[in-house]
Write a protein that holds these residues in place. Structure first.
Motif, mmCIF file in Angstrom:
data_model
loop_
_atom_site.group_PDB
_atom_site.id
_atom_site.type_symbol
_atom_site.label_atom_id
_atom_site.label_comp_id
_atom_site.label_asym_id
_atom_site.label_seq_id
_atom_site.Cartn_x
_atom_site.Cartn_y
_atom_site.Cartn_z
ATOM 1 N N PHE A 210 0.598 -1.181 0.153
ATOM 2 C CA PHE A 210 0.082 0.056 0.111
ATOM 3 C C PHE A 210 0.886 1.359 -0.013
ATOM 4 O O PHE A 210 0.637 2.362 -0.869
ATOM 5 C CB PHE A 210 -0.884 0.037 1.314
ATOM 6 C CG PHE A 210 -1.589 1.282 1.604
ATOM 7 C CD1 PHE A 210 -2.999 1.479 0.707
ATOM 8 C CD2 PHE A 210 -1.203 2.020 2.135
ATOM 9 C CE1 PHE A 210 -3.480 2.792 0.692
ATOM 10 C CE2 PHE A 210 -2.027 3.106 2.691
ATOM 11 C CZ PHE A 210 -3.105 3.728 1.741
ATOM 12 N N GLN A 211 2.001 1.139 0.603
ATOM 13 C CA GLN A 211 2.725 2.499 0.964
ATOM 14 C C GLN A 211 3.707 2.771 -0.345
ATOM 15 O O GLN A 211 3.392 3.996 -0.781
ATOM 16 C CB GLN A 211 3.922 2.277 1.945
ATOM 17 C CG GLN A 211 3.300 2.386 3.326
ATOM 18 C CD GLN A 211 4.646 2.226 4.529
ATOM 19 O OE1 GLN A 211 5.417 0.983 4.281
ATOM 20 N NE2 GLN A 211 4.358 3.083 5.249
ATOM 21 N N PHE A 212 3.899 1.633 -1.005
ATOM 22 C CA PHE A 212 4.649 1.876 -2.138
ATOM 23 C C PHE A 212 4.087 2.089 -3.431
ATOM 24 O O PHE A 212 4.376 2.956 -4.220
ATOM 25 C CB PHE A 212 5.878 0.765 -2.326
ATOM 26 C CG PHE A 212 6.854 0.592 -1.510
ATOM 27 C CD1 PHE A 212 8.132 1.407 -2.141
ATOM 28 C CD2 PHE A 212 6.962 -0.121 -0.334
ATOM 29 C CE1 PHE A 212 9.236 1.405 -1.551
ATOM 30 C CE2 PHE A 212 8.154 0.108 0.381
ATOM 31 C CZ PHE A 212 9.304 0.746 -0.010
ATOM 32 N N VAL A 213 2.978 1.666 -3.699
ATOM 33 C CA VAL A 213 1.864 1.763 -4.675
ATOM 34 C C VAL A 213 1.459 3.257 -4.459
ATOM 35 O O VAL A 213 1.293 4.043 -5.542
ATOM 36 C CB VAL A 213 0.723 0.717 -4.717
ATOM 37 C CG1 VAL A 213 -0.433 1.241 -5.509
ATOM 38 C CG2 VAL A 213 1.106 -0.584 -5.026
ATOM 39 N N THR A 214 0.876 3.713 -3.414
ATOM 40 C CA THR A 214 0.261 5.049 -3.318
ATOM 41 C C THR A 214 1.409 6.163 -3.548
ATOM 42 O O THR A 214 1.313 7.081 -4.295
ATOM 43 C CB THR A 214 -0.164 5.062 -1.840
ATOM 44 O OG1 THR A 214 0.619 4.940 -0.753
ATOM 45 C CG2 THR A 214 -1.499 4.671 -1.670
ATOM 46 N N THR A 215 2.742 5.821 -2.980
ATOM 47 C CA THR A 215 3.817 6.695 -3.265
ATOM 48 C C THR A 215 4.179 6.830 -4.613
ATOM 49 O O THR A 215 4.441 7.757 -5.388
ATOM 50 C CB THR A 215 5.090 6.105 -2.410
ATOM 51 O OG1 THR A 215 4.743 6.390 -0.826
ATOM 52 C CG2 THR A 215 6.197 7.304 -2.794
ATOM 53 N N GLY A 216 4.303 5.563 -5.521
ATOM 54 C CA GLY A 216 4.366 5.596 -6.714
ATOM 55 C C GLY A 216 3.573 6.085 -7.688
ATOM 56 O O GLY A 216 4.139 6.916 -8.684
ATOM 57 N N VAL A 217 2.117 6.237 -7.193
ATOM 58 C CA VAL A 217 1.199 6.902 -7.955
ATOM 59 C C VAL A 217 1.524 8.384 -7.743
ATOM 60 O O VAL A 217 1.226 9.202 -8.622
ATOM 61 C CB VAL A 217 -0.293 6.541 -7.472
ATOM 62 C CG1 VAL A 217 -1.319 7.256 -8.070
ATOM 63 C CG2 VAL A 217 -0.556 4.887 -7.829
ATOM 64 N N ALA A 218 1.667 8.868 -6.385
ATOM 65 C CA ALA A 218 1.733 10.252 -6.275
ATOM 66 C C ALA A 218 3.045 10.713 -6.839
ATOM 67 O O ALA A 218 2.931 11.810 -7.461
ATOM 68 C CB ALA A 218 2.002 10.304 -4.623
ATOM 69 N N LEU A 219 4.194 10.038 -7.124
ATOM 70 C CA LEU A 219 5.280 10.493 -7.852
ATOM 71 C C LEU A 219 5.512 10.245 -9.160
ATOM 72 O O LEU A 219 6.294 10.601 -9.782
ATOM 73 C CB LEU A 219 6.578 10.193 -6.848
ATOM 74 C CG LEU A 219 6.601 10.266 -5.604
ATOM 75 C CD1 LEU A 219 7.924 9.531 -4.789
ATOM 76 C CD2 LEU A 219 6.635 11.679 -5.022
ATOM 77 N N GLN A 220 4.526 9.435 -9.539
ATOM 78 C CA GLN A 220 4.387 8.885 -10.985
ATOM 79 C C GLN A 220 5.694 8.181 -11.460
ATOM 80 O O GLN A 220 6.280 8.310 -12.432
ATOM 81 C CB GLN A 220 4.362 10.075 -12.053
ATOM 82 C CG GLN A 220 2.945 10.908 -11.804
ATOM 83 C CD GLN A 220 2.755 11.994 -12.824
ATOM 84 O OE1 GLN A 220 3.688 12.434 -13.341
ATOM 85 N NE2 GLN A 220 1.347 12.413 -13.023
ATOM 86 N N ARG A 221 6.081 7.278 -10.509
ATOM 87 C CA ARG A 221 7.172 6.350 -10.339
ATOM 88 C C ARG A 221 6.762 5.054 -10.428
ATOM 89 O O ARG A 221 5.532 4.623 -9.821
ATOM 90 C CB ARG A 221 8.174 6.688 -9.693
ATOM 91 C CG ARG A 221 8.768 8.053 -9.925
ATOM 92 C CD ARG A 221 9.873 8.490 -8.783
ATOM 93 N NE ARG A 221 11.027 7.610 -8.747
ATOM 94 C CZ ARG A 221 12.219 7.454 -7.899
ATOM 95 N NH1 ARG A 221 11.850 8.493 -7.042
ATOM 96 N NH2 ARG A 221 12.865 6.368 -7.869
#
Length: 395
Positions: A210-221
């Motif tokens: 959850f942490q890495f998916v939401t961060t990836g979406v927020a940072l577009q990475r």
């Protein structure tokens, strides 16, 4: 890992003695368990008082917005992880542990030879309140003498934990399981251990995803790329069972994820002390399992458990960087806010330590996510409101 082996030996020896040893030997082991439990109850308020005071007093006061953002994000992550773990455990564990049900009633009760009461000098909430008042006061006024006292008190308590309490845990656990064997409850308890541990590790990975998916979406990475870069920190923490010992690797991998040196040097060592999402997942979910396994009433609702989870996230600041530090720091809250008995706390300790390395790995891997988000929202070092503190000073 040596501690885990010793605890497993304690369980094995306790069961064997409960089954085959003369009653006088079992009572001697139960006496050792009783004395260690008294020391635990006495030490926990001191641990919280000195560790929380020292931890808050050590926060850099000239870091302005950057400090508040990091602390706020770390606490939100820790509290969110605890709420998720509690909800999942409350929904899943009754069915998962249905084979255990309520443990059998005690058939025999053996009393310790010596019942020496060692009352703590203050209760848990008093210790936490005093720690916050003095910690914030020291941080804002720069009271060096009080800071030195809190640091030295922390060092003494940590020495006591490492030299006395942690080595005594195998004897404590052996006494608990000898007592449970005499009561006829031990095998009904043991059969649920593996299911609980697998569920807890699965929750760690769900929260990390959850942490890495939401961060990836927020940072577009790519979340997978970010996570893959942080994996060396995860596996280092599995081996060391210590967030503090993993800081160099976490710092290196965080920078490889593109976080600026100044932000990484500030956030990673700070989060090693305050971001405990994996530990809170372990404690919250295991607490639900212990309530079910022991038949100690109904599992509280989320609303009833929320004050405990909120305080747990704060108390984790007191978790020393030694194996078992998180569960030792939470023992007082388990007793005062959830009504855990001595036997329930012992089960909590055993189950927690069996997966402590994975909880620590979840903590430090999530630190990389927080650093990425802080780096994103902080345009420059000046936005923090002051100079950044080098990593070695915070560590």
């Amino acid at each position: 890992m040596n501690l885990i082996i010793k605890l497993l030996c304690g369980i094995f020896v306790g069961i064997l003695m409960g089954m085959f040893a003369p009653e006088v030997m079992v009572q001697a082991l139960i006496t050792a368990k009783y004395l260690v439990s008294q020391l635990i109850k006495f030490t926990i308020p001191l641990l919280i008082l000195f560790y929380v005071t020292s931890g808050i007093a050590s926060l850099p006061k000239n870091s302005g917005k950057l400090l508040s953002k990091t602390v706020g994000l770390a606490y939100i992550s820790t509290l969110g992880a605890g709420i998720l773990a509690f909800m999942v455990a409350k929904s899943l564990f009754p069915a998962l542990l249905s084979g255990a049900g309520q443990l059998p009633e005690a058939e025999t009760v053996l009393s310790p030879f010596l019942e020496l009461q060692i009352p703590p000098i203050m209760n848990i909430m008093t210790a936490l309140t005093v720690a916050f008042i003095f910690g914030l006061g020291i941080s804002n006024t720069g009271a060096e003498n009080l800071k030195k006292i809190s640091d030295q008190g922390r060092d003494i308590i940590e020495l006591f934990l490492n030299k006395v309490m942690i080595p005594a845990l195998p004897f404590y656990i052996a006494g608990v399981f000898a007592d449970m064997t005499v009561k006829g409850t031990v095998f009904a308890t043991l059969q649920t251990f593996s299911l609980v541990l697998l569920a807890v590790v699965a929750m760690h990975w769900f929260w990390l995803s959850f942490q890495f998916v939401t961060t990836g979406v927020a940072l577009q990475r790519s979340p997978l790329k970010i996570l893959r870069t942080m994996l060396p920190a995860y596996f280092t923490a599995v081996g060391t069972m210590s967030s503090a010992a993993t800081v160099p690797v976490t710092l290196q991998q965080t920078k490889r994820n593109g976080v600026s040196n100044s932000i990484a040097n500030f956030v990673v060592p700070l989060c090693a002390n305050i971001h405990m999402s994996g530990s809170v997942i372990s404690i919250a979910s295991v607490a639900v399992a212990v309530i079910i396994m022991t038949g100690a009433g109904q599992v509280p609702s989320l609303l009833e458990a929320l004050p405990f989870l909120a305080m747990l996230g704060i108390t984790m600041v007191a978790a020393p960087g030694a194996p078992g530090g998180a569960v030792m720091a939470s023992a007082g809250l388990l007793g005062s806010m959830l009504g855990f008995t001595e036997e329930m706390i012992a089960l909590q300790i055993v189950l927690h330590l069996a997966q402590d390395s994975f909880g620590t790995a979840c903590n430090v891997t999530g630190d990389g996510v927080i650093a990425l988000l802080i780096d994103k929202v902080s345009d420059s070092v000046e936005e923090s409101g002051g100079e950044l503190v080098p990593a070695e000073e915070i560590a």
